[in-house]
Design a protein around this motif. Structure first.
Motif, PDB file in Angstrom:
ATOM      1  N   PHE A 179       0.872  -1.425   0.006  1.00  0.00           N
ATOM      2  CA  PHE A 179       0.212  -0.180  -0.062  1.00  0.00           C
ATOM      3  C   PHE A 179       0.915   1.107  -0.118  1.00  0.00           C
ATOM      4  CE2 PHE A 179      -4.080  -1.774   0.760  1.00  0.00           C
ATOM      5  CZ  PHE A 179      -3.822  -3.141   1.336  1.00  0.00           C
ATOM      6  N   ARG A 180       0.316   2.347  -0.413  1.00  0.00           N
ATOM      7  CA  ARG A 180       1.132   3.659  -0.123  1.00  0.00           C
ATOM      8  C   ARG A 180       0.250   4.653   0.370  1.00  0.00           C
ATOM      9  NH1 ARG A 180       2.204   4.797  -6.681  1.00  0.00           N
ATOM     10  NH2 ARG A 180       0.013   5.307  -7.254  1.00  0.00           N
ATOM     11  N   GLN A 181       0.834   5.791   0.818  1.00  0.00           N
ATOM     12  CA  GLN A 181       0.070   6.826   1.674  1.00  0.00           C
ATOM     13  C   GLN A 181       0.916   7.984   1.226  1.00  0.00           C
ATOM     14  OE1 GLN A 181      -0.947   6.249   5.591  1.00  0.00           O
ATOM     15  NE2 GLN A 181      -2.729   7.976   5.398  1.00  0.00           N
ATOM     16  N   ALA A 182       0.335   8.945   0.453  1.00  0.00           N
ATOM     17  CA  ALA A 182       0.845  10.329   0.235  1.00  0.00           C
ATOM     18  C   ALA A 182       0.243  11.377   1.202  1.00  0.00           C
ATOM     19  CB  ALA A 182       0.470  10.781  -1.070  1.00  0.00           C
ATOM     20  N   PRO A 183       1.091  12.397   1.507  1.00  0.00           N
ATOM     21  CA  PRO A 183       0.717  13.332   2.719  1.00  0.00           C
ATOM     22  C   PRO A 183      -0.874  13.609   2.425  1.00  0.00           C
ATOM     23  CG  PRO A 183       3.011  13.767   1.700  1.00  0.00           C
ATOM     24  CD  PRO A 183       2.249  12.626   0.848  1.00  0.00           C
ATOM     25  N   GLY A 184      -1.672  13.797   3.447  1.00  0.00           N
ATOM     26  CA  GLY A 184      -2.938  14.223   3.195  1.00  0.00           C
ATOM     27  C   GLY A 184      -4.084  13.378   2.585  1.00  0.00           C
ATOM     28  N   LYS A 185      -3.644  12.137   2.297  1.00  0.00           N
ATOM     29  CA  LYS A 185      -4.483  11.094   1.377  1.00  0.00           C
ATOM     30  C   LYS A 185      -4.549  10.057   2.391  1.00  0.00           C
ATOM     31  CE  LYS A 185      -3.320  13.233  -3.011  1.00  0.00           C
ATOM     32  NZ  LYS A 185      -3.159  12.819  -4.296  1.00  0.00           N
ATOM     33  N   GLU A 186      -5.633   9.188   1.640  1.00  0.00           N
ATOM     34  CA  GLU A 186      -5.787   7.894   2.406  1.00  0.00           C
ATOM     35  C   GLU A 186      -4.785   6.978   1.980  1.00  0.00           C
ATOM     36  OE1 GLU A 186     -10.535   8.189   2.743  1.00  0.00           O
ATOM     37  OE2 GLU A 186      -9.745   6.914   1.468  1.00  0.00           O
ATOM     38  N   ARG A 187      -4.620   5.805   2.650  1.00  0.00           N
ATOM     39  CA  ARG A 187      -3.854   4.640   2.080  1.00  0.00           C
ATOM     40  C   ARG A 187      -4.275   4.088   1.072  1.00  0.00           C
ATOM     41  NH1 ARG A 187      -0.679   1.645   7.175  1.00  0.00           N
ATOM     42  NH2 ARG A 187      -0.345   3.649   7.378  1.00  0.00           N
ATOM     43  N   ASP A 188      -3.465   3.598   0.238  1.00  0.00           N
ATOM     44  CA  ASP A 188      -4.277   3.150  -1.016  1.00  0.00           C
ATOM     45  C   ASP A 188      -3.386   1.887  -1.514  1.00  0.00           C
ATOM     46  OD1 ASP A 188      -4.301   6.496  -2.873  1.00  0.00           O
ATOM     47  OD2 ASP A 188      -5.792   5.285  -1.866  1.00  0.00           O
ATOM     48  N   PHE A 189      -4.374   0.870  -1.868  1.00  0.00           N
ATOM     49  CA  PHE A 189      -3.917  -0.473  -2.391  1.00  0.00           C
ATOM     50  C   PHE A 189      -3.036  -0.131  -3.744  1.00  0.00           C
ATOM     51  CE2 PHE A 189      -3.878  -4.754  -3.568  1.00  0.00           C
ATOM     52  CZ  PHE A 189      -3.899  -4.873  -4.796  1.00  0.00           C
ATOM     53  N   VAL A 190      -1.727  -0.901  -3.664  1.00  0.00           N
ATOM     54  CA  VAL A 190      -0.965  -0.981  -4.792  1.00  0.00           C
ATOM     55  C   VAL A 190      -0.994  -2.218  -5.512  1.00  0.00           C
ATOM     56  CG1 VAL A 190       1.478  -0.586  -5.468  1.00  0.00           C
ATOM     57  CG2 VAL A 190       0.444   0.871  -3.687  1.00  0.00           C
ATOM     58  N   ALA A 191      -0.640  -3.336  -4.725  1.00  0.00           N
ATOM     59  CA  ALA A 191      -0.383  -4.664  -5.365  1.00  0.00           C
ATOM     60  C   ALA A 191      -0.578  -5.856  -4.197  1.00  0.00           C
ATOM     61  CB  ALA A 191       0.812  -4.782  -5.936  1.00  0.00           C
ATOM     62  N   ALA A 192      -0.867  -6.924  -4.636  1.00  0.00           N
ATOM     63  CA  ALA A 192      -1.061  -8.063  -3.860  1.00  0.00           C
ATOM     64  C   ALA A 192      -0.511  -9.503  -4.556  1.00  0.00           C
ATOM     65  CB  ALA A 192      -2.552  -8.158  -3.132  1.00  0.00           C
ATOM     66  N   ILE A 193      -0.229 -10.255  -3.638  1.00  0.00           N
ATOM     67  CA  ILE A 193       0.180 -11.440  -4.219  1.00  0.00           C
ATOM     68  C   ILE A 193      -0.125 -12.631  -3.339  1.00  0.00           C
ATOM     69  CG2 ILE A 193       2.524 -11.519  -2.848  1.00  0.00           C
ATOM     70  CD1 ILE A 193       3.662 -12.742  -5.628  1.00  0.00           C
ATOM     71  N   SER A 194      -0.616 -13.774  -3.841  1.00  0.00           N
ATOM     72  CA  SER A 194      -1.241 -14.674  -3.207  1.00  0.00           C
ATOM     73  C   SER A 194       0.056 -15.600  -2.500  1.00  0.00           C
ATOM     74  CB  SER A 194      -1.832 -15.641  -4.197  1.00  0.00           C
ATOM     75  OG  SER A 194      -0.968 -16.134  -4.797  1.00  0.00           O
ATOM     76  N   TRP A 195      -0.480 -16.494  -1.563  1.00  0.00           N
ATOM     77  CA  TRP A 195       0.603 -17.081  -0.634  1.00  0.00           C
ATOM     78  C   TRP A 195       1.581 -17.907  -1.302  1.00  0.00           C
ATOM     79  CZ3 TRP A 195       1.354 -22.429   0.661  1.00  0.00           C
ATOM     80  CH2 TRP A 195       0.263 -23.197   0.219  1.00  0.00           C
ATOM     81  N   ARG A 196       1.133 -18.567  -2.571  1.00  0.00           N
ATOM     82  CA  ARG A 196       1.987 -19.307  -3.381  1.00  0.00           C
ATOM     83  C   ARG A 196       2.617 -18.321  -4.252  1.00  0.00           C
ATOM     84  NH1 ARG A 196      -0.609 -25.137  -4.352  1.00  0.00           N
ATOM     85  NH2 ARG A 196      -0.286 -26.186  -2.216  1.00  0.00           N
ATOM     86  N   GLY A 197       2.157 -16.960  -4.416  1.00  0.00           N
ATOM     87  CA  GLY A 197       2.993 -16.450  -5.630  1.00  0.00           C
ATOM     88  C   GLY A 197       2.381 -16.658  -7.029  1.00  0.00           C
ATOM     89  N   GLY A 198       1.201 -17.482  -7.169  1.00  0.00           N
ATOM     90  CA  GLY A 198       0.653 -17.717  -8.534  1.00  0.00           C
ATOM     91  C   GLY A 198      -0.482 -16.687  -8.921  1.00  0.00           C
ATOM     92  N   SER A 199      -1.018 -15.878  -7.893  1.00  0.00           N
ATOM     93  CA  SER A 199      -1.817 -14.741  -8.326  1.00  0.00           C
ATOM     94  C   SER A 199      -1.517 -13.425  -7.879  1.00  0.00           C
ATOM     95  CB  SER A 199      -3.100 -15.284  -7.577  1.00  0.00           C
ATOM     96  OG  SER A 199      -3.704 -16.502  -8.189  1.00  0.00           O
ATOM     97  N   THR A 200      -1.443 -12.238  -8.846  1.00  0.00           N
ATOM     98  CA  THR A 200      -1.202 -10.996  -8.159  1.00  0.00           C
ATOM     99  C   THR A 200      -2.287 -10.122  -8.895  1.00  0.00           C
ATOM    100  OG1 THR A 200      -0.281 -10.922 -10.346  1.00  0.00           O
ATOM    101  CG2 THR A 200       1.199 -11.508  -8.610  1.00  0.00           C
ATOM    102  N   ASN A 201      -2.179  -8.885  -8.233  1.00  0.00           N
ATOM    103  CA  ASN A 201      -3.380  -8.015  -8.316  1.00  0.00           C
ATOM    104  C   ASN A 201      -2.665  -6.758  -8.100  1.00  0.00           C
ATOM    105  OD1 ASN A 201      -5.917  -6.685  -9.190  1.00  0.00           O
ATOM    106  ND2 ASN A 201      -6.638  -7.129  -6.945  1.00  0.00           N
ATOM    107  N   TYR A 202      -2.981  -5.810  -9.304  1.00  0.00           N
ATOM    108  CA  TYR A 202      -2.315  -4.133  -9.067  1.00  0.00           C
ATOM    109  C   TYR A 202      -3.547  -3.265  -9.275  1.00  0.00           C
ATOM    110  CZ  TYR A 202       1.854  -7.092 -10.142  1.00  0.00           C
ATOM    111  OH  TYR A 202       2.902  -7.674 -10.120  1.00  0.00           O
ATOM    112  N   ALA A 203      -3.298  -2.059  -8.645  1.00  0.00           N
ATOM    113  CA  ALA A 203      -4.045  -0.926  -8.806  1.00  0.00           C
ATOM    114  C   ALA A 203      -3.923  -0.419 -10.198  1.00  0.00           C
ATOM    115  CB  ALA A 203      -3.793   0.066  -7.566  1.00  0.00           C
ATOM    116  N   GLU A 204      -4.897   0.128 -10.855  1.00  0.00           N
ATOM    117  CA  GLU A 204      -4.762   0.638 -12.203  1.00  0.00           C
ATOM    118  C   GLU A 204      -3.558   1.436 -12.238  1.00  0.00           C
ATOM    119  OE1 GLU A 204      -7.231  -1.744 -14.122  1.00  0.00           O
ATOM    120  OE2 GLU A 204      -6.255  -0.207 -14.840  1.00  0.00           O
ATOM    121  N   PRO A 205      -3.227   2.576 -11.452  1.00  0.00           N
ATOM    122  CA  PRO A 205      -2.091   3.465 -11.806  1.00  0.00           C
ATOM    123  C   PRO A 205      -1.004   2.986 -11.813  1.00  0.00           C
ATOM    124  CG  PRO A 205      -3.667   4.165  -9.983  1.00  0.00           C
ATOM    125  CD  PRO A 205      -4.015   3.036 -10.388  1.00  0.00           C
TER     126      PRO A 205
END
Length: 123
Positions: free
Chosen positions: A37-63
């Motif tokens: 996740f990431r958080q810029a000053p004055g902004k909410e904490r945003d999702f960036v990326a995630a990975i499953s426990w075996r690494g077979g699946s990933t997910n990314y924020a559009e930006p």
């Protein structure tokens, strides 16, 4: 209990690259979804990326799609975020986190958090 320590942040020019690392200790690392996740000053904490426990699946924020890559090495209890083609809008504190839920994207679904590492991309 899981302890997370991020590293690899810093100052990088527009178009540059950084690789963030998150070292985990404590309970079994390999069974969790790991997220960035990431958080810029004055902004909410945003999702960036995630990975499953075996690494077979990933997910990314559009930006960050096509520019960032999440990976993990369960033997080293470490998750990585390779960031390429960095932009000023990527400037933020980056956090890694652990979730029991498969590929969760909401920060409220992550139980353990690191302390964060600053990434700065000057315009």
């Amino acid at each position: 209990q899981v302890q997370l320590v991020e590293s690899g942040g810093g100052l990088v020019q527009v178009g540059g690259s950084l690789r963030l690392s998150c070292a985990a200790s404590g309970r079994t690392f390999s069974t969790y979804t790991m997220g960035w996740f990431r958080q810029a000053p004055g902004k909410e904490r945003d999702f960036v990326a995630a990975i499953s426990w075996r690494g077979g699946s990933t997910n990314y924020a559009e930006p960050v799609k096509g520019r960032f890559t999440i990976s993990r090495d369960n033997a080293k209890n470490t998750v990585y975020l390779q960031m390429n083609s960095l932009k000023p809008e990527d400037t933020a504190v980056y956090y890694c986190a652990v979730s029991n839920l498969v590929m969760a994207t909401s920060p409220t679904l992550y139980k353990y958090w690191g302390q964060g590492t600053q990434v700065t991309v000057p315009s």
